[in-house]
Enzyme design. Structure first.
Site, PDB file in Angstrom:
ATOM      1  N   GLU A 152     -53.257 -75.880  28.745  1.00 41.45           N
ATOM      2  CA  GLU A 152     -52.292 -75.989  29.844  1.00 41.45           C
ATOM      3  C   GLU A 152     -52.328 -77.433  30.350  1.00 41.45           C
ATOM      4  O   GLU A 152     -53.138 -77.787  31.171  1.00 41.45           O
ATOM      5  CB  GLU A 152     -52.658 -75.000  30.950  1.00 41.45           C
ATOM      6  CG  GLU A 152     -51.640 -74.922  32.060  1.00 41.45           C
ATOM      7  CD  GLU A 152     -52.100 -74.016  33.187  1.00 41.45           C
ATOM      8  OE1 GLU A 152     -51.335 -73.864  34.148  1.00 41.45           O
ATOM      9  OE2 GLU A 152     -53.226 -73.486  33.116  1.00 41.45           O
ATOM     10  N   ILE A 163     -52.893 -77.795  41.005  1.00 43.62           N
ATOM     11  CA  ILE A 163     -54.212 -78.374  41.255  1.00 43.62           C
ATOM     12  C   ILE A 163     -54.723 -79.169  40.062  1.00 43.62           C
ATOM     13  O   ILE A 163     -55.882 -79.575  40.034  1.00 43.62           O
ATOM     14  CB  ILE A 163     -55.241 -77.284  41.628  1.00 43.62           C
ATOM     15  CG1 ILE A 163     -55.445 -76.321  40.462  1.00 43.62           C
ATOM     16  CG2 ILE A 163     -54.833 -76.558  42.895  1.00 43.62           C
ATOM     17  CD1 ILE A 163     -56.682 -75.469  40.610  1.00 43.62           C
ATOM     18  N   HIS A 164     -53.869 -79.409  39.065  1.00 45.13           N
ATOM     19  CA  HIS A 164     -54.278 -80.239  37.939  1.00 45.13           C
ATOM     20  C   HIS A 164     -54.441 -81.672  38.421  1.00 45.13           C
ATOM     21  O   HIS A 164     -53.572 -82.211  39.114  1.00 45.13           O
ATOM     22  CB  HIS A 164     -53.244 -80.167  36.813  1.00 45.13           C
ATOM     23  CG  HIS A 164     -53.195 -78.855  36.107  1.00 45.13           C
ATOM     24  ND1 HIS A 164     -53.285 -78.750  34.739  1.00 45.13           N
ATOM     25  CD2 HIS A 164     -53.085 -77.580  36.563  1.00 45.13           C
ATOM     26  CE1 HIS A 164     -53.223 -77.467  34.393  1.00 45.13           C
ATOM     27  NE2 HIS A 164     -53.089 -76.748  35.486  1.00 45.13           N
ATOM     28  N   ASN A 256     -44.245 -70.371  39.718  1.00 45.11           N
ATOM     29  CA  ASN A 256     -45.310 -71.250  40.201  1.00 45.11           C
ATOM     30  C   ASN A 256     -45.282 -72.587  39.468  1.00 45.11           C
ATOM     31  O   ASN A 256     -45.157 -72.631  38.247  1.00 45.11           O
ATOM     32  CB  ASN A 256     -46.687 -70.593  40.034  1.00 45.11           C
ATOM     33  CG  ASN A 256     -46.854 -69.381  40.929  1.00 45.11           C
ATOM     34  OD1 ASN A 256     -47.002 -68.263  40.458  1.00 45.11           O
ATOM     35  ND2 ASN A 256     -46.812 -69.587  42.228  1.00 45.11           N
ATOM     36  N   ALA A 257     -45.426 -73.687  40.226  1.00 41.27           N
ATOM     37  CA  ALA A 257     -45.495 -75.048  39.672  1.00 41.27           C
ATOM     38  C   ALA A 257     -44.263 -75.384  38.843  1.00 41.27           C
ATOM     39  O   ALA A 257     -44.350 -75.934  37.748  1.00 41.27           O
ATOM     40  CB  ALA A 257     -46.770 -75.244  38.853  1.00 41.27           C
ATOM     41  N   ASP A 287     -51.057 -60.848  41.386  1.00 42.46           N
ATOM     42  CA  ASP A 287     -52.287 -60.662  42.158  1.00 42.46           C
ATOM     43  C   ASP A 287     -52.033 -60.502  43.649  1.00 42.46           C
ATOM     44  O   ASP A 287     -52.968 -60.370  44.436  1.00 42.46           O
ATOM     45  CB  ASP A 287     -53.244 -61.827  41.904  1.00 42.46           C
ATOM     46  CG  ASP A 287     -52.649 -63.179  42.288  1.00 42.46           C
ATOM     47  OD1 ASP A 287     -51.485 -63.216  42.733  1.00 42.46           O
ATOM     48  OD2 ASP A 287     -53.349 -64.202  42.133  1.00 42.46           O
ATOM     49  N   HIS A 290     -50.001 -65.221  44.317  1.00 39.80           N
ATOM     50  CA  HIS A 290     -49.129 -66.223  43.709  1.00 39.80           C
ATOM     51  C   HIS A 290     -47.648 -65.942  43.941  1.00 39.80           C
ATOM     52  O   HIS A 290     -46.854 -66.878  44.039  1.00 39.80           O
ATOM     53  CB  HIS A 290     -49.395 -66.291  42.200  1.00 39.80           C
ATOM     54  CG  HIS A 290     -50.615 -67.057  41.829  1.00 39.80           C
ATOM     55  ND1 HIS A 290     -51.878 -66.536  41.933  1.00 39.80           N
ATOM     56  CD2 HIS A 290     -50.758 -68.317  41.348  1.00 39.80           C
ATOM     57  CE1 HIS A 290     -52.765 -67.435  41.529  1.00 39.80           C
ATOM     58  NE2 HIS A 290     -52.116 -68.515  41.167  1.00 39.80           N
ATOM     59  N   ASP A 312     -54.414 -65.768  35.254  1.00 43.85           N
ATOM     60  CA  ASP A 312     -54.714 -67.161  35.606  1.00 43.85           C
ATOM     61  C   ASP A 312     -56.097 -67.215  36.267  1.00 43.85           C
ATOM     62  O   ASP A 312     -56.337 -68.010  37.169  1.00 43.85           O
ATOM     63  CB  ASP A 312     -53.647 -67.730  36.536  1.00 43.85           C
ATOM     64  CG  ASP A 312     -53.634 -69.253  36.555  1.00 43.85           C
ATOM     65  OD1 ASP A 312     -54.240 -69.865  35.652  1.00 43.85           O
ATOM     66  OD2 ASP A 312     -53.041 -69.834  37.479  1.00 43.85           O
ATOM     67  N   ILE A 347     -52.611 -73.054  45.995  1.00 44.65           N
ATOM     68  CA  ILE A 347     -53.253 -71.968  45.264  1.00 44.65           C
ATOM     69  C   ILE A 347     -53.953 -72.544  44.038  1.00 44.65           C
ATOM     70  O   ILE A 347     -53.396 -73.364  43.317  1.00 44.65           O
ATOM     71  CB  ILE A 347     -52.233 -70.896  44.864  1.00 44.65           C
ATOM     72  CG1 ILE A 347     -51.627 -70.246  46.114  1.00 44.65           C
ATOM     73  CG2 ILE A 347     -52.865 -69.839  43.980  1.00 44.65           C
ATOM     74  CD1 ILE A 347     -50.468 -69.317  45.820  1.00 44.65           C
TER      75      ILE A 347
END
Length: 437
Positions: A152, A163-164, A256-257, A287, A290, A312, A347
């Site tokens: 990823e 958060i990368h 997301n993202a 979950d 997210h 994830d 997140i």
């Protein structure tokens, strides 16, 4: 063969009876026969009438559900182990993997894609040799089986990095940039894609098609047998369409993202509105953190056959709440299943299990029990090109199974529980026996 670990006292032929099998979108009352020597599901009529086999063990499941083993295509770590953090030695790293595999099996996951987040090239060079497909050497007692790595990043959008770590992100101007980043020995060069002897340890790459010259690299990536997934992307709808025309088949954690849906530019989400033949698969993290339940229901109604449940999940699964070090020097705050980057509301993945996601998805989407299970079994198997091997209960498929019970929760309603797990026809987890101990 997987089943060659069978001992003389271990039953070879097992017959499950008084159970409900996942067959398409329905639960069907039917027996199932498996062979622990070959590790495969048997055709029951052939086993009894033509091969004259008799079951060594008959298991009455008391009406419980018998389903294929769960498949997680996005898993960053578990049991305190992070796939993106190399150890001092390969032996130490492989021992961490073994503990993860055994822990995952207890949650019903029998196959998965170990996921490596955006990292420096040296990290990929060190960890990828341990993360490739293990079918040829995997034993039942090893637990969950790797189907290949999911890398990823790091070829993702700086503005959609989540958060990368920004400083490790990069753009690919040529295929050589991918070869250098992941390691030429882990990613076949275009000239060797016809070689039948090459098997990449990488099964899926998540990248932003609009960054650098990545769009033109997609055909070369998919020619090696690797799945290209659009993710961490600011792509417009038109760019996303071009990416799928180039060979992209998946969307990483939908919503997301990525560029948000807008009525004049639906972005990547708009791909779910294309013709059925051109719609990609898409990952959903159900979950309760997210995504809003209604967002999941909208996506499912738009493209029910493409929804792949993923966790994830992070290495913090199974660990107590608190503050933990993260791979890039920052820290993660764990509060129940919720993981956030310390000092922000970003997140940082999930600590939910896949069976929890199946339960949430069933409640929120209106999907049948069988279809909710399919989203974590049959659908990811189709994505991975393993529909006759994993994710189904057809004769000849791997005997990776979960026995699911159902309980009534006063707050959340009916809840599926993982009662037993079987790998290659051998029982490797029994919740009742574990609880008794």
């Amino acid at each position: 063969m997987p089943g060659k670990t069978t001992s003389p006292i271990m039953p070879r032929i097992t017959k499950f009876t008084n159970c409900r099998l996942v067959r398409g979108s329905e639960l069907v009352e039917q027996d199932l026969w498996i062979d622990s020597l070959t590790g495969k599901i048997l055709k029951d009529q052939e086993a009894f009438y033509e091969l004259h086999l008799s079951p060594d063990e008959i298991i009455d499941l008391g009406g419980r559900i018998l389903a294929p083993g769960l498949i997680d295509t996005q898993l960053n770590g578990a049991q305190g182990f992070d796939f993106s953090v190399p150890c001092e030695t390969k032996e130490q790293y492989d021992e961490g993997l073994r503990l993860v595999n055994q822990g995952l099996a207890r949650t019903g996951v029998t196959s998965y894609l170990p996921t490596v987040v955006s990292s420096m090239p040296e990290v990929y060079w060190k960890v990828l040799p341990s993360l490739g497909p293990t079918a040829s050497t995997h034993r039942a007692e090893d637990g969950a089986e790797s189907l290949g790595a999911h890398v990823e990043g790091p070829f993702i959008s700086l503005g959609r990095n989540g958060i990368h770590k920004p400083e490790v992100l990069r753009a690919a101007d040529s295929y050589d940039d991918l070869l250098h980043c992941y390691g030429a020995e882990h990613l076949a060069p275009p000239s060797s894609t016809s070689s039948p002897s090459f098997t990449s340890p990488i099964k899926m790459i998540t990248a932003a098609p609009e960054v650098g010259a990545m769009m033109s690299q997609i055909p070369r990536i998919v020619d090696t047998g690797i799945i290209y997934s659009i993710g961490h992307s600011d792509a417009t709808y038109e760019q996303a369409v071009t990416a799928t025309n180039q060979g992209a088949r998946m969307i990483t954690h939908l919503f997301n993202a990525m560029r948000p849906f807008y009525h004049r530019n639906p972005g990547v989400f708009g791909l779910l509105g294309r013709s059925e033949r051109r719609r990609p698969f898409y990952g959903v993290i159900a979950d309760g953190i997210h995504l809003h339940p209604t967002s999941i229901k909208i996506a499912y109604n738009a493209h029910p056959d493409g929804l792949v449940l993923v966790t994830d999940a992070m290495r913090l699964c199974g660990l107590p709440d608190g503050v933990y070090e993260w791979t890039n020097g920052e820290r993660i705050v764990k509060t129940g299943a919720r993981l956030t980057l310390e000092g922000s509301d970003k997140i940082a993945g999930s600590s939910a299990t896949l069976i929890e996601c199946v339960n949430n998805f069933r409640r929120w989407s209106g999907a049948s029990t069988a279809d909710a299970i399919n989203a974590a079994t049959a659908v990811p198997a189709r994505l991975l090109g393993l529909e006759k091997v994993k994710g189904c209960l057809d004769a000849g498929a791997d005997a990776d199974l979960v026995v699911l019970g159902e309980t009534d929760d006063p707050d959340s309603g009916r809840t599926l529980t993982v009662d037993q797990v079987w790998k290659f026809g051998i029982k490797i987890h029994d919740a009742e026996k574990t609880a008794a101990v």
